[in-house]
Scaffold this active site. Structure first.
Site, mmCIF file in Angstrom:
data_model
loop_
_atom_site.group_PDB
_atom_site.id
_atom_site.type_symbol
_atom_site.label_atom_id
_atom_site.label_comp_id
_atom_site.label_asym_id
_atom_site.label_seq_id
_atom_site.Cartn_x
_atom_site.Cartn_y
_atom_site.Cartn_z
ATOM 1 N N ASP A 114 0.826 -1.200 0.000
ATOM 2 C CA ASP A 114 0.000 0.000 0.000
ATOM 3 C C ASP A 114 0.868 1.261 0.000
ATOM 4 O OD1 ASP A 114 -2.311 1.513 0.155
ATOM 5 O OD2 ASP A 114 -3.049 0.599 2.001
ATOM 6 N N ASP A 146 -10.524 1.969 -3.466
ATOM 7 C CA ASP A 146 -11.088 1.722 -2.138
ATOM 8 C C ASP A 146 -12.605 1.739 -2.199
ATOM 9 O OD1 ASP A 146 -8.864 1.298 -0.661
ATOM 10 O OD2 ASP A 146 -8.704 3.318 0.154
HETATM 11 C C1 DGJ Z 1 -5.772 1.929 1.958
HETATM 12 C C2 DGJ Z 1 -6.141 0.711 1.174
HETATM 13 O O1 DGJ Z 1 -6.591 1.066 -0.081
HETATM 14 C C3 DGJ Z 1 -7.162 -0.098 1.944
HETATM 15 O O2 DGJ Z 1 -7.577 -1.187 1.192
HETATM 16 C C4 DGJ Z 1 -6.557 -0.533 3.251
HETATM 17 O O3 DGJ Z 1 -5.496 -1.416 2.998
HETATM 18 C C5 DGJ Z 1 -6.070 0.678 4.020
HETATM 19 N N1 DGJ Z 1 -5.223 1.525 3.241
HETATM 20 C C6 DGJ Z 1 -5.348 0.260 5.266
HETATM 21 O O4 DGJ Z 1 -4.798 1.300 5.915
#
Ligand code: DGJ
Length: 733
Positions: free
Chosen positions: A483, A553
């Protein structure tokens, strides 16, 4: 595939399956672009001046040949790698300031070389050929005689592919250092302006929406200055005829294999010639190139389609699946996963995770991914990034034990990391406050309460590689979610001297590619999925390391129609992470049926992002049949041809179709966004089938000829909000 050189008029015809890109050398040694478009088997033998799109000796066109022979001016010709300093006042692809303060460069042809295969790009991701015979490369060397600086322009075409891959290497062949202000990866040209500029724009939770605008005598560009390609613009653009559809009309696609600051630009001059610039954003860029050193630009992959956007996208999909994604996971069946993030956020312990895994196993899910919160003291997003040590309060038996317990259930175990970051409240930051990107004593802005590690530093990179590798060695981890949750501000490095501070954006990217290369090659069997607050850095430069990417997301089924439709312009479905999440949706609070969420997510890398234990028995049964269905169709979705049939950007429906390579199977998804009462039905005409074959609808046994499906089509009602229908077709044996 073949690259032809005609010594008679000094032209190069670079041919892909269906396109030609033609270059010529003028008598004063300027390298010019003569043509890009539908394949021309052989370009003419005559005077290449006849192929120029502009008249020469136009008013105010200075020339450097002499007053009586006023025939070639850089103002009038499509210079293949334009520079600043002579009569070309367009945006230069190359701009540098030399030791004597001069900013003038004039590149002239010196030599060329045609060879089999393709060279890797030093320090940068790029397309590759598995065998030399698969590709052919043309390298043309240009030189500025005033300074000795060289530009090596490289063009590669691949057997059976319709992609042209190009990059430029700048070599300082002079005796003094030079400050490069701009070194783009390409300029290309179209000789009329009757095109639309098509790009993918977005934001967090709203990635890659398709935008179009007509070209005019002006400069249009999209870019990033965030040291990430970002959610906001993608390093991709297309120039399309205004009447181009999914199936018809000329479309030129340009995709940059780079994940940092970029520019994608179409500049129309007064003669309606379009210059297409693409590469590292010159804004905030400077590179000091010492004598004898080289600077490598990223690669641009361009596709010409005479058959609309659909054909362009399918060319990219095939090419990226075969020549950009790599490693064992390139062709391997990818597991259906469950991720605990939206089920628990930071509030979990071993028992909760094992319960999620147990239920997931019952549903047929193959991989349990533990997301953010397993390390340091991370009970919220305000601490611990950089401290990659298991939190024994949450997981008293440690990661190894948890992973083993998941494996004992018959599932694989995956883990989340955010290796590029550091929290101010972390042991790492307390030990090395100078390891983050910062500028002197200036206060750093926080993004999601975190700072970015200075990956231009070798000590920082070594730390990150060791920290991630130590964890991967310590437990049976089969999957990593990588991430990255903020963009870079107050840019500066404690290690770089003042004159190199502006190199940091690109040095950061080189550092990132270095650590990705080291970590992914140390764990070749681990499946790496990229993520940047969803699809914030989902670009071609990431695919060699991450064969799949968390697309957004936003997992609301309706929003995903737009996001996945737009993303599919250039990215293959095998790379797009797509999950079913809970309702009301955590991002936009909308409630959509479980079937709709499942049908839309099945167009990518399928998974779940919720606690299955919270579902009713009936819903859980539905999840089981979704997983079963997906396992039946994933091969077609991942490796088949994608046809976009109804655009959510243009109407109230969304439809896409995947057809297996042998055309024996197909999967169609039709979705309604808003119900329209007492309305006619929508007819969806399929594409890419075998016209003469008879297809059976696997669900209800009805049969149709391929010709019927492609010409008469299937009709759908649209009287229910957010409703989807999915039809699997198989050729009747
Ligand atoms: C952003 C990501 O896109 C989410 O799926 C998740 O992993 C969060 N960060 C966790 O902090």
């Amino acid at each position: 595939m073949n690259i032809e050189f005609n010594s008679k008029n000094m032209t190069f015809n670079i041919k892909t399956e269906n396109s030609s890109y033609v270059l010529g050398v003028l008598k004063n040694k300027y390298l010019i672009n003569l043509y890009y478009g539908k394949k021309i088997e052989s370009f003419h033998d005559g005077d290449i001046m006849d192929s120029l799109p502009t008249i020469c000796c136009a008013g105010f066109s200075a020339n450097d040949i002499g007053d009586d022979e006023c025939e070639i001016s850089t103002n009038d010709i499509p210079c293949e790698y334009p520079t600043y300093g002579s009569a070309d006042f367009g945006t230069p692809a190359f701009h540098a300031v030399y030791g004597n303060g001069s900013a003038i460069t004039k590149f002239e042809y010196v030599s060329h070389n045609i060879f089999s295969g393709k060279k890797p790009l030093k320090g940068l991701p790029s397309s590759y050929a598995e065998a030399e015979a698969e590709a052919q490369t043309l390298e043309i060397t240009l030189k500025d005689s005033g300074t000795g600086i060289l530009a090596v322009l490289s063009y590669t075409v691949f057997e059976g592919a319709d992609a042209l891959c190009r990059n430029v290497k700048i070599v300082n062949g002079g005796s003094e250092a030079v400050d490069i202000k701009s070194a783009l990866s390409q300029s290309a040209y179209l000789f009329d302006k009757n095109f639309e500029f098509v790009h993918l724009s977005g934001a967090w939770c709203r990635e890659r929406h398709i935008e179009k605008m007509p070209l005019t005598r002006a400069t249009i560009s999209v870019d990033s200055k965030r040291v990430s390609s970002s959610h906001f613009h993608s390093p991709f653009m297309a120039l399309a005829r205004p009447n181009a559809t999914e199936d018809e009309g000329e479309v030129y696609g340009f995709s940059l294999c780079y994940s940092g600051n970029f520019i994608a630009q179409a500049e129309v001059n007064t003669y309606d010639v379009v210059r297409i610039n693409m590469g590292i954003n010159p804004f905030g860029f400077n590179w000091k190139l010492e004598a004898g050193e080289e600077f490598q630009t990223p690669e641009v992959i361009s596709v010409y389609s005479a058959k609309g956007f659909g054909e362009m996208s399918r060319c990219y999909h095939k090419f990226y699946r075969k020549h950009l994604c790599r490693g064992v996971w390139r062709d391997k069946e990818r597991p259906v996963l469950i991720n605990n993030w939206e089920a628990t956020y930071f509030d979990f312990n071993e028992e909760k995770i094992l319960n999620i895994a147990k239920k997931a196993k019952e549903a047929g899910i193959e991989l349990m991914v533990l997301d953010d919160g397993w390390f340091g003291k991370r009970d919220s997003d305000n601490c611990s990034l950089g401290d990659w040590v298991c939190d024994r309060n949450k997981l008293p038996d440690g990661l190894e034990s948890l992973a083993q317990k998941v494996e004992a259930m018959g599932m694989k175990f995956g883990l989340w990391f955010e290796p590029e970051m550091v929290s101010p409240d972390s042991d790492l930051y307390r030990a090395h406050p100078d390891w983050c990107i910062h500028s002197g004593n200036r206060k750093c802005s926080l993004g999601r309460r975190q700072l970015v590690l200075d990956l231009s530093r070798k000590d920082v990179r070594d730390y990150v590689v060791k920290a991630v590798c130590d964890i991967l060695k310590s437990a049976p981890v089969s999957y990593v979610k990588w991430d990255m949750n903020r963009n870079i501000t107050e840019i500066g490095s404690a290690e770089l001297p003042a004159e190199k501070q502006q190199e940091l954006p690109h040095r950061y990217m080189l550092g990132l590619y270095d650590i990705l290369e080291r970590i992914t090659s140390a764990f070749p069997d681990v499946l790496f999925e990229g993520c940047s607050g969803g699809g914030g850095r989902f670009d071609a430069g990431m695919l060699p390391y991450f064969p799949q990417y968390w697309t957004s997301d936003d997992s609301d089924a309706v929003e995903r129609m737009y996001i996945q439709y737009g993303t599919s312009m250039v990215m293959p479905s095998i790379t797009m992470g797509a999950h079913v999440s809970a309702v009301p949706n955590h991002q936009i609070n909308r409630t959509t049926p479980l079937k709709t969420r499942g049908d839309i997510a099945m167009a990518g890398q399928f998974g779940y992002e919720l606690d299955l234990a919270t579902l009713s028995e009936e819903e859980f049964e539905e999840v089981k049949s979704q997983v079963k269905k997906y396992k039946e169709i994933r091969e077609i979705v991942h490796k088949g041809d994608m046809y976009r049939l109804k655009s959510p950007f243009e109407g109230n429906n969304c439809a896409w179709l995947f057809v297996s390579e042998d055309k024996a199977e197909a999967v169609l998804t039709f979705a309604t966004i808003k119900a329209t009462p007492n309305d006619g039905k929508t007819i969806v005409k399929l594409c890419g089938l075998n016209g003469g074959a008879i297809y059976t609808n696997v669900e209800n046994g009805k049969t149709y000829s391929g010709d019927y499906l492609m010409n008469a089509g299937i009709s759908f009602k649209h009287n229910v909000d957010f409703k989807t229908e999915m039809i699997s077709l198989k050729i009747k044996k």
